[in-house]
Scaffold this active site. Structure first.
Site, PDB file in Angstrom:
ATOM      1  N   LEU B 228       0.815  -1.226   0.000  1.00 42.48           N
ATOM      2  CA  LEU B 228       0.000   0.000   0.000  1.00 42.48           C
ATOM      3  C   LEU B 228       0.847   1.275   0.000  1.00 42.48           C
ATOM      4  O   LEU B 228       1.712   1.448   0.841  1.00 42.48           O
ATOM      5  CB  LEU B 228      -0.909  -0.026   1.231  1.00 42.48           C
ATOM      6  N   ASP B 229       0.570   2.150  -0.924  1.00 40.08           N
ATOM      7  CA  ASP B 229       1.233   3.462  -1.004  1.00 40.08           C
ATOM      8  C   ASP B 229       2.734   3.358  -1.231  1.00 40.08           C
ATOM      9  O   ASP B 229       3.467   4.315  -1.000  1.00 40.08           O
ATOM     10  CB  ASP B 229       0.993   4.302   0.261  1.00 40.08           C
TER      11      ASP B 229
END
Lengths: 285, 285, 285, 285
Positions: B228-229
């Site tokens: 994520l990210d």
């Protein structure tokens, strides 16, 4: 560990036509070069083609030039071959304001600016101490009348010859160069204009900017031409200001932009990244 | 006046070695192409070579590919040939926030964004009217539990197949994609993160930014990965803020950066300007 | 023409409640002052009220303080009265990197930075010559083990006392201060972090930035606290970079941002424009 | 939870003299107001004093005005009291280009722009559909000769009366207003100039910018005056460009700056943050 390879910058300008990149890169292959950087541009208005490449190769200058020679001839190229990182011989002209000279000298010493500065010429003595700290020779000559101006310009040209100068930087030099000198230095003199261009022309642009209440002020580095402040633009920067700033504060804020804009333009020029396409510059960053 | 020439984008990735540019441009010459744009990059860490060029040529796709084929084979190239300006088939995922979708659709209609959008999928119905104004089909499916989430992801993959989707854009889509879906969309899904990255991770980055009193807030467009990210960054922008801004104001200010950062990333991707070099992106602007 | 008026900066911090501005400005009227600048802020999270004003008045410090005293007492104010333009007594700590020190000293001499620097302390001798050029005393003390570190910190505190230091600037000082020293210097020591914060923590942030392929790099000036790189942020700047930049180039580009960000933060602090609201700073520009 | 307090914006302009802030804040105290925001500025050239404050108070408009009345009279103030967040009645003039209107309408609907738009007037019908999507009445009137121009201007003034218009926004309205209309709308009409000002005057500034090879292009929002493009500047933005950009690309890039610059100026005006000091604007951000 010494690097057995040479690192060359090749810049080429010629009328645009098909096949140029293939021909040039063929010559590089012939010189056993590996291309590490390559940029090109076709100027639609002028029909000129521009190419800059960096190559690492066992070939020396003569061998590389020999490989390129047929291509240069076939396409009628203006070609320049230079060693990556070679310091450009640079003459700096100054008056009283120190910020641009300080920035150039600090970056030069720090290894961020590939120039060597054999001489700083000023029309005031104020910056001698700063030049001296950086070990750079400094000469001051007053320019208060036409004779002194002519003498200064003669000294500039003499210094250009004497030191084989490749770039003249006007680092807040507050004298207008004569058309003859502009002509002699065409394409190798860079000025920093204390304003965003196009913009307020002539004297005291910061006062004009203040009166108009502009919200951004800036600086422009451009080639010197006899048409004052109209030379091809190399780099520009702006910074945000508001209504609370006095003219004096605008000047101080603007000086930061002047320093970094001029140093940036000088670095690009010294790295053979700035090419002329009529009144426009091609800057291969 | 119709242009009898074809305009092609060619992108190439292969292990770096000497002679590639010469070989590639030789193939372009063979296809009677004139090179109008060329950029290259050698990734020192990965040893990969990247090249993107645009060429105008009487050659059609097959003839151009035929000319390039021996070069592709010799250097083990990953090659892509695409028509300049061809709209990329793009699926957009949204939730409730309208700013990114509005910006994408407005630019698409204005001719600034070479994409076509056969479908917008939302986990809320709110943006249906906006999509409809731009004549784009819209489907809403609630995602409030695991089953609904699985159904949505199945619909995404189905839509990708059905419309031969080349790019999936998460335009403030407030659902985390499953690792399986991330894997399936690897290299062709772009997310906009509502913060400068690296930065405040997880929920409510604007609140965290406010508590730390940051002076700049921003947005980051990146490829979607299961981490994520942490996907490769394509574009980032920031804007200045000060202590007077509330969290709600930071959110509003940040939305401007999100819109323009995402649209910029999508445009570059649609123009074949974004290439992957391990965890980094090469963006040939 | 001498100015018969005194120019004072008054900064006030107290719990927020109605009537403060009226009470404060009443005291200024009583002292025959004209308010030339006034800024205020109410911190919603902390309930604190902050006010900074500049006034020109025939009143001297004692008379102005006398006029303000009842207001200060009534509202439980933390009050500071300072003369506009008084140079702040500043200690600078350095290691080997020259860019921040050079920028501070050049701006100080140019009159852009209202500080006086009675001493520069380094854990390396490299920057002695630069300090000397600007006529600033310089001391180098090696810090290669715990004893030397303790001795350096003792010297820092001694210098703070000896010169009545109001601000300690860590101008790329590559030593971590002990928690005790951080505590002693709380609210009056500013560090420049060679990265945008929040961001890559710990060693070599530029390498991390390069590996992630960030498109902007920056610098953050913040108060020193014992929680490394987590002190209240005073100023931040970023600059755009792309995939072609090596780690070494990112470092060089970042140094420009470090210099100007640190100098900006020091100037605001020296002008009493930086106030603390918990973990956040109020910067009255 | 309803807020029993009223939130007012008070703006004041008068000749500068000591004691104003104390007098004004005394009136606020009398009206039981708490000041949540206060900014002031003294224009040295004009001798004018400017103040803007926000206050929360149980007082309604009449009671607040009553409290301020003696102060207004004593200092000869131009005073304006307005409710925080009240939408400003705004007339928008357009031609064919959609980007500015789209940005204004989207932000208005998103709650980022405190305006209400009872009418959009165009000299072309192209943007009717866009206005209609946002539920805003639209009228198109051709302006191809002097009579039609006079009729359009009469309609503008009629609409200003009919809808009690407080602001006229020229959102890329490609007609020059007559001096009479400029006079009638003085101080309440904002134009977006498709260039950084001061800069290239007259037609096709992007072509001129391209020919000069500028490195930054921008947009300027300014008050409309009869002196074309010379009205007081409210906001400016620039964006970096390079030699590769065609005139058409410069136009597209510039449109982003135009949209956000105009919307920003309109927001500040609608929040009573823009005051006139001769030819300059005071913008209390």
């Amino acid at each position: 560990m010494s690097d057995p390879l040479n690192h060359w910058i090749v810049t080429l300008v010629c009328p645009d036509m098909p096949g140029i990149v293939h021909a040039v890169t063929g010559a590089i292959v012939e010189a056993e070069g590996n291309i590490t950087e390559l940029q090109q541009f076709s100027g639609l208005e002028t029909g000129n083609f521009f190419l800059r490449l960096q190559t690492e190769t066992p070939a020396d200058h003569d061998r590389l030039h020999h490989a390129l020679a047929p291509v240069i001839e076939r396409y009628g190229m203006d070609c320049r071959i230079d060693r990556v990182g070679r310091p450009l011989r640079t003459l700096v002209l100054v008056s009283k304001a120190a910020h641009c000279l300080n920035d150039l000298l600090f970056r030069q010493r720090s290894g961020q600016l590939p120039v060597e500065i054999p001489l700083v010429l000023g029309n005031h003595p104020d910056l001698g101490e700063l030049a001296s700290f950086y070990g750079v020779p400094f000469e001051a000559r007053p320019v208060t009348n036409g004779d002194e101006k002519a003498a200064m310009e003669a000294r500039i040209l003499e210094a250009v010859d004497e030191h084989d100068i490749e770039l003249v930087v006007l680092a807040r030099y507050m004298q207008i160069l004569s058309p003859e000198l502009c002509e002699r230095l065409a394409g190798k003199a860079i000025n920093i204009h204390h304003s965003f261009l196009p913009g307020f022309k002539g004297a005291n642009p910061y006062r004009q900017a203040h009166q108009r209440g502009v919200k951004l002020i800036g600086a422009t580095a451009h080639f010197v031409t006899s048409d004052l402040d109209e030379g091809p633009i190399i780099e520009q920067n702006v910074v945000r200001v508001d209504h609370t700033r006095s003219v004096a504060e605008l000047v101080a804020i603007g000086q930061d932009e002047e320093s970094r804009t001029l140093s940036q333009a000088v670095r690009w020029f010294a790295e053979d990244r700035v090419l002329l396409d009529g009144q426009r510059t091609i800057v291969f960053q």
